[in-house]
Design a protein around this motif. Structure first.
Motif, short mmCIF file in Angstrom:
data_model
loop_
_atom_site.label_atom_id
_atom_site.label_comp_id
_atom_site.label_asym_id
_atom_site.label_seq_id
_atom_site.Cartn_x
_atom_site.Cartn_y
_atom_site.Cartn_z
N TYR A 45 0.86 -1.19 0.00
CA TYR A 45 0.00 0.00 0.00
C TYR A 45 0.89 1.24 0.00
N LYS A 46 0.28 2.41 -0.27
CA LYS A 46 1.06 3.64 -0.40
C LYS A 46 1.87 3.95 0.86
N ASP A 47 1.27 3.79 2.05
CA ASP A 47 2.00 4.11 3.27
C ASP A 47 3.18 3.16 3.47
N GLU A 48 3.04 1.92 3.02
CA GLU A 48 4.15 0.96 3.12
C GLU A 48 5.26 1.32 2.14
N VAL A 49 4.88 1.79 0.95
CA VAL A 49 5.89 2.24 -0.02
C VAL A 49 6.70 3.39 0.57
N ARG A 50 6.02 4.27 1.28
CA ARG A 50 6.73 5.40 1.91
C ARG A 50 7.72 4.90 2.97
N ASP A 51 7.32 3.88 3.72
CA ASP A 51 8.23 3.29 4.71
C ASP A 51 9.48 2.76 4.03
N VAL A 52 9.30 2.08 2.91
CA VAL A 52 10.44 1.53 2.17
C VAL A 52 11.31 2.67 1.62
N ALA A 53 10.67 3.74 1.15
CA ALA A 53 11.42 4.89 0.63
C ALA A 53 12.31 5.50 1.70
N ARG A 54 11.78 5.61 2.91
CA ARG A 54 12.58 6.15 4.02
C ARG A 54 13.75 5.22 4.35
N GLU A 55 13.47 3.92 4.36
CA GLU A 55 14.52 2.94 4.67
C GLU A 55 15.62 2.97 3.61
N LEU A 56 15.24 3.24 2.36
CA LEU A 56 16.21 3.34 1.27
C LEU A 56 17.01 4.64 1.33
N GLY A 57 16.55 5.57 2.15
CA GLY A 57 17.23 6.86 2.26
C GLY A 57 16.91 7.81 1.13
N LEU A 58 15.77 7.62 0.48
CA LEU A 58 15.38 8.54 -0.59
C LEU A 58 15.09 9.92 -0.01
N ASP A 59 15.30 10.93 -0.81
CA ASP A 59 15.05 12.31 -0.39
C ASP A 59 13.62 12.46 0.14
N GLU A 60 13.47 13.26 1.19
CA GLU A 60 12.14 13.47 1.78
C GLU A 60 11.14 13.99 0.76
N LEU A 61 11.60 14.81 -0.18
CA LEU A 61 10.72 15.34 -1.21
C LEU A 61 10.07 14.22 -2.01
#
Length: 305
Positions: A165-181
């Motif tokens: 789900y979208k909120d889980e994708v965001r969790d993965v993005a943070r773990e990957l260190g992607l830019d907050e933007l």
């Protein structure tokens, strides 16, 4: 909730297994879904991955420049100027599902062309679980699922975040260190502004939707909506100065949600709504009136088409 660290390791291994020693292209839109898919695929494939951003002419204001800046570390990034081809594909189409299918097919043809030039056999894309549910449940065809043509010239399509789900994708993005933007970026539909225009897509309507959405996103930043935008509904009579105008009707949409499967319309201050309508009607001379959509999901969807 997803265990982000474990998911990343498993997704990278899965991409390795699916693609093998072949090359792949990644459909990059700049949203969090495709950005996470790109980061995972880049870890798995390295130089055998070619990120492809297709400028459809249906994107948000400044989107192409943002893509170049955000993904400049992927030196093989290809930006495809395809506005005319997408507008030709949409010419005369008014039915929402027909629009989505036309856009889905044109996207695939663009990626097939790029794959031939880079000797790629696989397409990676950021399809997520709600995309599949809505397409398979006959709610609406997402361009990257139900909107795909029957014949696709790839050995396989790889979807590393298809079960999230979208909120889980965001969790993965943070773990990957992607830019907050990127990690916290507001969702944007794959078919772009075409599904924020009721009826036929024209360059004039696209410009109205693009500029009005820019105003809405800017003015509602303090409300931290899950998604906020402007849609073009039709035309109505108005007055500007001493002259009658028959201008576009723009609807403002701002919702709160966790995963996009359900959503609630936000309660906005009257002064905020008045400021938005004043800017939109003032900055866009061909807009006659502005409305606020108070409908939740369900019964409405978040987007208009």
């Amino acid at each position: 909730m997803v265990d982000a660290d474990r998911f990343i390791q498993e997704a990278i291994e899965e991409i390795h297994e699916e693609v093998g020693g072949a090359n792949a292209v990644i459909a990059l839109s700049g949203g969090v879904d495709s950005s996470v898919a790109a980061a995972l695929a880049y870890e798995a494939l390295g130089d055998r991955l070619t990120p492809v951003y297709v400028d459809t002419g249906l994107m948000r204001k400044g989107e192409t420049d943002q893509i170049r800046e955000t993904f400049d570390y992927m030196h093989s990034l290809r930006v495809v100027e395809a506005k005319d081809r997408f507008l030709d594909a949409l010419d005369g189409i008014t039915d929402p599902e027909a629009k989505r299918h036309a856009i889905g097919e044109q996207f695939i043809r663009e990626f097939e062309r790029e794959a031939k030039e880079t000797d790629a056999d696989y397409l990676v894309q950021g399809t997520i679980y709600p995309d599949r549910i809505e397409s398979e449940g006959n709610i609406k065809s997402h361009h990257n699922v139900g909107g795909l043509p029957d014949v696709v010239d790839f050995e396989g399509i790889v979807e590393p975040v298809r079960d999230l789900y979208k909120d889980e994708v965001r969790d993965v993005a943070r773990e990957l260190g992607l830019d907050e933007l990127v990690a916290e970026r507001m969702p944007f539909p794959g078919p772009g502004l075409a599904v924020r225009i009721v009826g036929e897509v024209t360059e004039e309507k696209l410009e109205v939707a693009r500029e009005a959405t820019y105003v809405v996103e800017e003015e509602l930043e303090e409300y931290d909506p899950w998604q906020a935008f402007a849609a073009v509904l039709g035309k109505a009579t108005g007055v500007k100065g001493d002259n009658r105008v028959h201008g576009h009707v723009v609807a403002i949409r701002s919702v709160e949600s966790r995963d996009g499967m359900t959503a609630r319309a936000q309660e906005l201050d009257w002064s905020t709504l008045q400021r938005i309508q004043s800017r939109i009607t003032g900055e866009l001379p061909n807009v006659a009136r502005v409305l606020y959509d108070v409908t939740h999901k369900p019964p409405a969807t978040i987007e208009y088409e």
